[in-house]
Design an enzyme around this catalytic site. Structure first.
Site, short mmCIF file in Angstrom:
data_model
loop_
_atom_site.label_atom_id
_atom_site.label_comp_id
_atom_site.label_asym_id
_atom_site.label_seq_id
_atom_site.Cartn_x
_atom_site.Cartn_y
_atom_site.Cartn_z
N ASP A 39 0.86 -1.19 0.00
CA ASP A 39 0.00 0.00 0.00
C ASP A 39 0.89 1.24 0.00
OD1 ASP A 39 -3.22 0.55 0.95
OD2 ASP A 39 -1.79 2.23 1.12
N ILE A 40 0.49 2.24 -0.74
CA ILE A 40 1.31 3.45 -0.89
C ILE A 40 1.30 4.29 0.40
CG2 ILE A 40 -0.44 5.06 -1.78
CD1 ILE A 40 1.63 5.78 -3.99
N ASN A 97 -12.83 -3.18 2.38
CA ASN A 97 -13.86 -2.15 2.42
C ASN A 97 -14.77 -2.29 1.21
OD1 ASN A 97 -12.98 -0.77 4.78
ND2 ASN A 97 -11.28 0.07 3.60
N GLU A 105 -12.43 3.31 -1.52
CA GLU A 105 -12.02 4.41 -2.41
C GLU A 105 -11.69 3.94 -3.82
OE1 GLU A 105 -8.83 6.35 -0.40
OE2 GLU A 105 -10.16 7.36 1.02
N VAL A 106 -11.14 2.73 -3.92
CA VAL A 106 -10.73 2.24 -5.24
C VAL A 106 -11.73 1.18 -5.70
CG1 VAL A 106 -8.90 1.15 -6.56
CG2 VAL A 106 -8.31 2.71 -4.69
N HIS A 110 -10.34 -5.39 -3.32
CA HIS A 110 -9.02 -5.58 -2.72
C HIS A 110 -9.15 -5.96 -1.26
CE1 HIS A 110 -10.13 -1.30 -2.59
NE2 HIS A 110 -9.50 -1.20 -1.43
N HIS A 112 -6.98 -5.71 2.23
CA HIS A 112 -5.82 -5.16 2.95
C HIS A 112 -5.29 -6.25 3.86
CE1 HIS A 112 -6.76 -0.77 2.19
NE2 HIS A 112 -7.96 -1.29 1.98
P1 AMP Z 1 -9.85 1.46 0.21
O1 AMP Z 1 -10.15 2.67 1.01
O2 AMP Z 1 -10.17 0.19 0.93
O3 AMP Z 1 -10.46 1.53 -1.18
O4 AMP Z 1 -8.26 1.41 0.06
C1 AMP Z 1 -7.55 1.89 -1.03
C2 AMP Z 1 -6.10 1.80 -0.67
O5 AMP Z 1 -5.34 1.97 -1.85
C3 AMP Z 1 -5.62 2.86 0.34
O6 AMP Z 1 -5.08 2.20 1.49
C4 AMP Z 1 -4.54 3.61 -0.44
O7 AMP Z 1 -3.45 4.01 0.36
C5 AMP Z 1 -4.13 2.59 -1.50
N1 AMP Z 1 -3.56 3.15 -2.73
C6 AMP Z 1 -4.05 4.17 -3.48
N2 AMP Z 1 -3.25 4.38 -4.54
C7 AMP Z 1 -2.25 3.46 -4.47
C8 AMP Z 1 -1.11 3.17 -5.27
N3 AMP Z 1 -0.83 3.86 -6.39
N4 AMP Z 1 -0.29 2.16 -4.88
C9 AMP Z 1 -0.55 1.45 -3.76
N5 AMP Z 1 -1.61 1.68 -2.96
C10 AMP Z 1 -2.45 2.67 -3.30
#
Ligand code: AMP
Length: 130
Positions: A39-40, A97, A105-106, A110, A112
């Protein structure tokens, strides 16, 4: 912008771009069904994201459309990454999530994977999350 769980998959989302290697990631695992990368913005000493290779938004989307092999391959990948990172013995937490209430958010499914310290309470208290 929070994600809705179903609907059309957005092929421009950040994890789709990571899968296509259009943007870099620090991969720790890949096979035919899944990839895993750091994770970034890590929230624990170990914070890995495991994602299926296929275009699935949510668990509902994944379990409705993916093959049994993809589903098994994805969850086996989560366990393999935890084992390979030596998290079995001390323990670890997985979290996924889904949609607006969870703050997804994405819009690509996924999991974690957190490890490297005691994780504490399962959820933020209602005070903290207001
Ligand atoms: P969620 O809120 O469960 O959708 O988590 C999305 C996750 O993606 C967050 O923990 C971010 O820090 C992570 N994230 C966003 N962009 C990147 C990226 N380019 N590389 C790795 N992790 C990312």
């Amino acid at each position: 912008m929070p994600v809705k769980g179903l609907g059309d998959y957005d092929t421009t989302n950040i994890f789709a771009r990571i899968l296509r290697q259009e943007i870099p990631s620090r991969r720790v695992f890949e096979n035919e069904h899944a990839i895993a990368f750091h994770d970034i913005a890590p929230q624990a000493p170990v914070h890995i994201l495991v994602i299926p290779r296929g275009p699935y938004i949510s668990l509902a989307d994944f379990t409705a459309k993916a093959t049994d092999a993809e589903i098994a391959g994805f969850f086996r990948a989560v366990a393999t990454v935890a084992r390979d990172l030596h998290l079995e013995a001390p323990g670890y937490r997985i979290l996924s999530n889904m949609g607006e209430h969870a703050g997804q958010e994405v819009p690509h499914l996924h999991v974690h994977l957190f490890g490297g310290r005691v994780m504490g309470p399962m959820l933020a208290s209602s005070e903290e999350s207001r």
